[in-house]
Design a protein around this motif. Structure first.
Motif, short mmCIF file in Angstrom:
data_model
loop_
_atom_site.label_atom_id
_atom_site.label_comp_id
_atom_site.label_asym_id
_atom_site.label_seq_id
_atom_site.Cartn_x
_atom_site.Cartn_y
_atom_site.Cartn_z
N UNK A 1 -78.74 9.61 0.28
CA UNK A 1 -78.90 8.23 -0.18
C UNK A 1 -78.81 8.14 -1.68
N UNK A 2 -78.94 6.93 -2.19
CA UNK A 2 -78.88 6.68 -3.64
C UNK A 2 -80.11 5.89 -4.06
N UNK A 3 -80.58 6.19 -5.26
CA UNK A 3 -81.65 5.37 -5.84
C UNK A 3 -81.04 4.03 -6.23
N UNK A 4 -81.83 2.96 -6.17
CA UNK A 4 -81.30 1.65 -6.55
C UNK A 4 -80.88 1.66 -8.02
N UNK A 5 -79.70 1.14 -8.26
CA UNK A 5 -79.16 1.11 -9.63
C UNK A 5 -78.41 2.37 -10.01
N UNK A 6 -78.30 3.33 -9.07
CA UNK A 6 -77.58 4.58 -9.36
C UNK A 6 -76.50 4.79 -8.30
N UNK A 7 -75.38 5.38 -8.73
CA UNK A 7 -74.29 5.64 -7.79
C UNK A 7 -74.27 7.10 -7.33
N UNK A 8 -75.12 7.91 -7.96
CA UNK A 8 -75.15 9.33 -7.62
C UNK A 8 -75.85 9.55 -6.29
N UNK A 9 -75.18 10.30 -5.38
CA UNK A 9 -75.74 10.56 -4.05
C UNK A 9 -76.73 11.72 -4.12
N UNK A 10 -77.90 11.50 -3.56
CA UNK A 10 -78.95 12.52 -3.55
C UNK A 10 -79.27 12.94 -2.11
N UNK A 11 -79.89 14.11 -2.00
CA UNK A 11 -80.31 14.62 -0.69
C UNK A 11 -81.83 14.51 -0.58
N UNK A 12 -82.30 13.98 0.56
CA UNK A 12 -83.74 13.83 0.79
C UNK A 12 -84.13 14.51 2.10
N UNK A 13 -85.28 15.16 2.09
CA UNK A 13 -85.73 15.91 3.27
C UNK A 13 -86.84 15.15 3.99
N UNK A 14 -86.82 15.24 5.32
CA UNK A 14 -87.91 14.67 6.12
C UNK A 14 -89.07 15.67 6.12
N UNK A 15 -90.05 15.43 5.25
CA UNK A 15 -91.16 16.39 5.12
C UNK A 15 -92.47 15.88 5.70
N UNK A 16 -92.47 14.65 6.23
CA UNK A 16 -93.68 14.14 6.90
C UNK A 16 -93.30 13.68 8.31
N UNK A 17 -93.96 14.23 9.31
CA UNK A 17 -93.65 13.89 10.69
C UNK A 17 -94.84 13.19 11.34
N UNK A 18 -94.59 12.00 11.87
CA UNK A 18 -95.66 11.26 12.57
C UNK A 18 -95.42 11.42 14.08
#
Length: 642
Positions: A167-184
């Motif tokens: 995904x991207x942070x709002x206002x940024x075009x750079x694509x980032x990787x985020x991990x699912x580290x909390x499981x409900x």
């Protein structure tokens, strides 16, 4: 022929009925199948959460859970897997998650890791390829509930949760990787009011990505400020996600809540196997039945016309046109049972087809009766392999009977080729594909021990059984031809363009494929898109329709061929219905480019390699059905010629 069928029936009785009897006794003694009996849990009982392989529909290469630097338990213990599970790439291991029955807890810290360049790259690659984490609780796979946005707004279940997302942070075009580290996690249970014990009927998860924060220096007793049940702060969204970058720390946490459910233990799989598209399956069956009715009409017409001509000959009421037409198939009666070229190879393929037909038929019957439950992972593949091995006796018998009819003498050589040709070709393709998977360090690679077990089953059980069947078949008196074969072969007249062997063979495969292609879509979807397929009732109906269609189309085209005074029907009858395998492979190619998102060369090679094996098996199965139908038909009509 009659003595041959009697001995075949006797052989069937000695092998199949004891097996069926054992299964029925087993079913009578215990209502539940082995490995899938219910387990009752009291409040506070420890629940074992296990982790399975990481899967991706983009690469089709499974990996073991701990190939990524997830939080490990103190000691990783492998669960014993059956043969089918190993071949599927399942690697079931213990996990550090601690669940206690009906005791919810929030924000439990699993572990804290700091990524280096290598581990960050591993996580990014798996997120890129959309890998999912699979887990198991009380034999139920972990699912992510997703609400559909259509009119009925029903819930569908996705097997496993994604490792992370891009995904991207709002206002940024750079694509980032985020991990699912909390499981409900949500564990659903059905409680028995009398004993207060409970049975697990659901295992769901909602994954979140959250950058956890804490005060001061990190130690085991540190409290998270982002997830603290004491301050009533829980994770409900991924608004502040955890980025995957080198030198970043990741804290893995989880919640567990328990929900009482009205779903009983016996029905707990219904949500996984729920079909919203059973109308399509009925349409598929109606479509197939129309093809069968059309072909049945043609076969009935041919039979009636044939019988009518025989009667009219005796009554001497032939018109000139009928007399001319009669010169067709009856004219070649002295050549129609002349052994074909490469008759040994035909015997081998017919024997292999009988082995395959027996395996598929018995597997289908067991599946329809519910013996191959989806909770018994790998059960279907294990059953098919074992049945294939034990059906070798029928392969040897069928090939030897045909071989003796063709005046063959070297039955041992034939039995060897019957036992080794089809499995040898399949094993060679499988070995190459396995080497490719091994090169990718995937858990889908079959270990050396399992490979050795497969070879042992082949040469230790299947090959001897083929020789036993071959010996019994060859000892029987040869099948006698209903008419005498001439010493000098008759010249075949020039054929019309539509009776060209290649053209008629290719035309013959269209209708059997047309009878199954809708169901084929669901089978391919379940294999390659990681979904459950458990509609064996529909599949059994479609299989019966396939048998009838293969038999009828071959009889129709065989009749036209004999009417045009072409008596070379042996191989053509096998290839006519067998050509449906070509259309199966072409459809698999179409499916690859339209439905799958596979981009890697290795994954593409795996797909086409496995579909080649499936198409080859389909060719052997349908070809044998067509051959025996034609064999029966020619013997029937020529037995009336005196």
């Amino acid at each position: 022929m009659e003595s041959g069928s009697r001995s075949m029936n006797r052989l069937t009785a000695t092998i199949i009925w004891p097996i069926l009897f054992l299964f029925l006794i087993h079913a009578a003694h215990c209502f539940y199948l082995p490995g899938v009996s219910p387990e009752d849990f009291q409040k506070g009982d420890l629940l074992k959460v296990k982790v399975n392989k990481l899967t991706s529909i983009k690469t089709q290469l499974p990996y073991s859970y701990y190939s990524l630097p997830f939080c490990p338990p103190k000691k990783i213990v492998d669960s014993a897997e059956n043969l089918g599970e190993v071949l599927r790439g399942d690697r079931i291991e213990n996990s550090p998650y601690v669940f206690k029955m009906r005791e919810p807890h929030m924000c439990t810290v699993l572990c804290r890791i700091t990524l280096d360049a290598k581990t960050a790259k591993q996580f990014k690659e798996k997120i890129d390829d959309e890998y999912r984490v699979n887990m198991i609780l009380d034999n139920l796979p972990l699912v992510v509930p997703i609400r559909r946005l259509d009119q009925d707004s029903s819930t569908v279940y996705q097997l496993g949760y994604h490792v992370g997302l891009k995904g991207q942070y709002s206002g940024s075009k750079e694509e980032k990787y985020f991990i699912h580290n909390h499981l409900a996690f949500t564990v659903k249970y059905h409680r028995d009011p009398q004993t207060d014990s409970a049975r697990i009927v659901g295992f769901e998860v909602k994954p979140y990505s959250i950058k956890h924060e804490y005060e001061g220096k990190w130690n085991e007793k540190s409290r998270l400020t982002t997830c603290d049940p004491h301050n009533k702060r829980t994770v409900v969204n991924s608004n502040t996600p955890q980025e995957v970058e080198a030198k970043k720390e990741i804290i893995f946490t989880y919640d567990v809540e328990y929900q009482e459910s009205d779903v009983k233990w016996a029905s707990r799989w219904d949500a996984y196997l729920l079909m919203n598209d059973d109308q399509i399956h009925w349409f598929s069956i109606v479509n197939s039945l129309m093809i069968v009715l059309f072909l049945s009409g043609m076969v009935a017409m041919i039979m009636l016309r044939t019988l009518y001509r025989d009667i009219s000959r005796y009554n001497e009421l032939e018109t000139q046109e009928e007399a001319q037409e009669e010169t067709g198939w009856k004219l070649v009666h002295g050549d129609v049972f002349r052994p074909p070229s490469n008759s040994d190879l035909l015997c081998v393929y017919v024997g292999t087809g009988v082995q395959f037909l027996g395996m598929v038929l018995v597997t289908m019957i067991f599946a329809v009766f519910g013996f191959l439950s989806p909770s018994n992972r790998g059960g279907l593949m294990t059953a098919m392999l074992l049945l294939w091995v034990f059906m070798g006796i029928f392969a040897g018998y069928a090939s030897a009977r045909l071989y003796k009819m063709f005046k063959g003498a070297e039955w041992k050589k034939l039995a060897f080729w019957t036992a080794c040709m089809f499995p040898g070709i399949v094993f060679a393709i499988f070995f190459v594909l396995n080497a490719i998977i091994w090169g990718q360090k995937s858990s889908g690679a079959v270990p050396f021990g399992t490979m050795f077990a497969l070879v042992l089953m082949w040469f230790g059980i299947s090959v001897p059984l083929v020789f036993v069947g071959g010996y019994v078949g060859f000892k029987k008196p040869a099948i006698e031809d209903p008419v005498r074969t001439n010493k000098i072969p008759r010249q075949i007249p020039e054929q019309a363009w539509y009776m060209n062997p290649t053209f008629s063979i290719l035309i013959g495969g269209i209708l059997p494929f047309g009878a199954v292609f809708i169901e084929l879509f669901f089978i391919l979807t379940s294999i390659w898109l990681n979904q459950f397929y458990y509609i064996f009732g529909f599949l059994f109906l479609v299989f019966i329709i396939l048998l009838i269609t293969c038999a009828e189309i071959t009889i129709v085209l065989c009749y036209f061929q004999l009417c045009s005074e072409d008596y070379l029907w042996w191989w053509r009858s096998y290839l006519t219905s067998g050509s449906s395998a070509l259309y199966l492979f072409l459809y698999a190619t179409f499916y690859f480019f339209t439905k799958l998102e596979i981009t890697k060369l290795v994954s593409g090679l795996l797909y086409f390699g496995y579909m080649l094996i499936a198409s080859y098996a389909f060719f052997v199965l349908t070809g044998t059905i067509g051959f025996y139908a034609c064999f029966w038909f020619t013997r029937l009509i020529y037995s009336s010629v005196k």
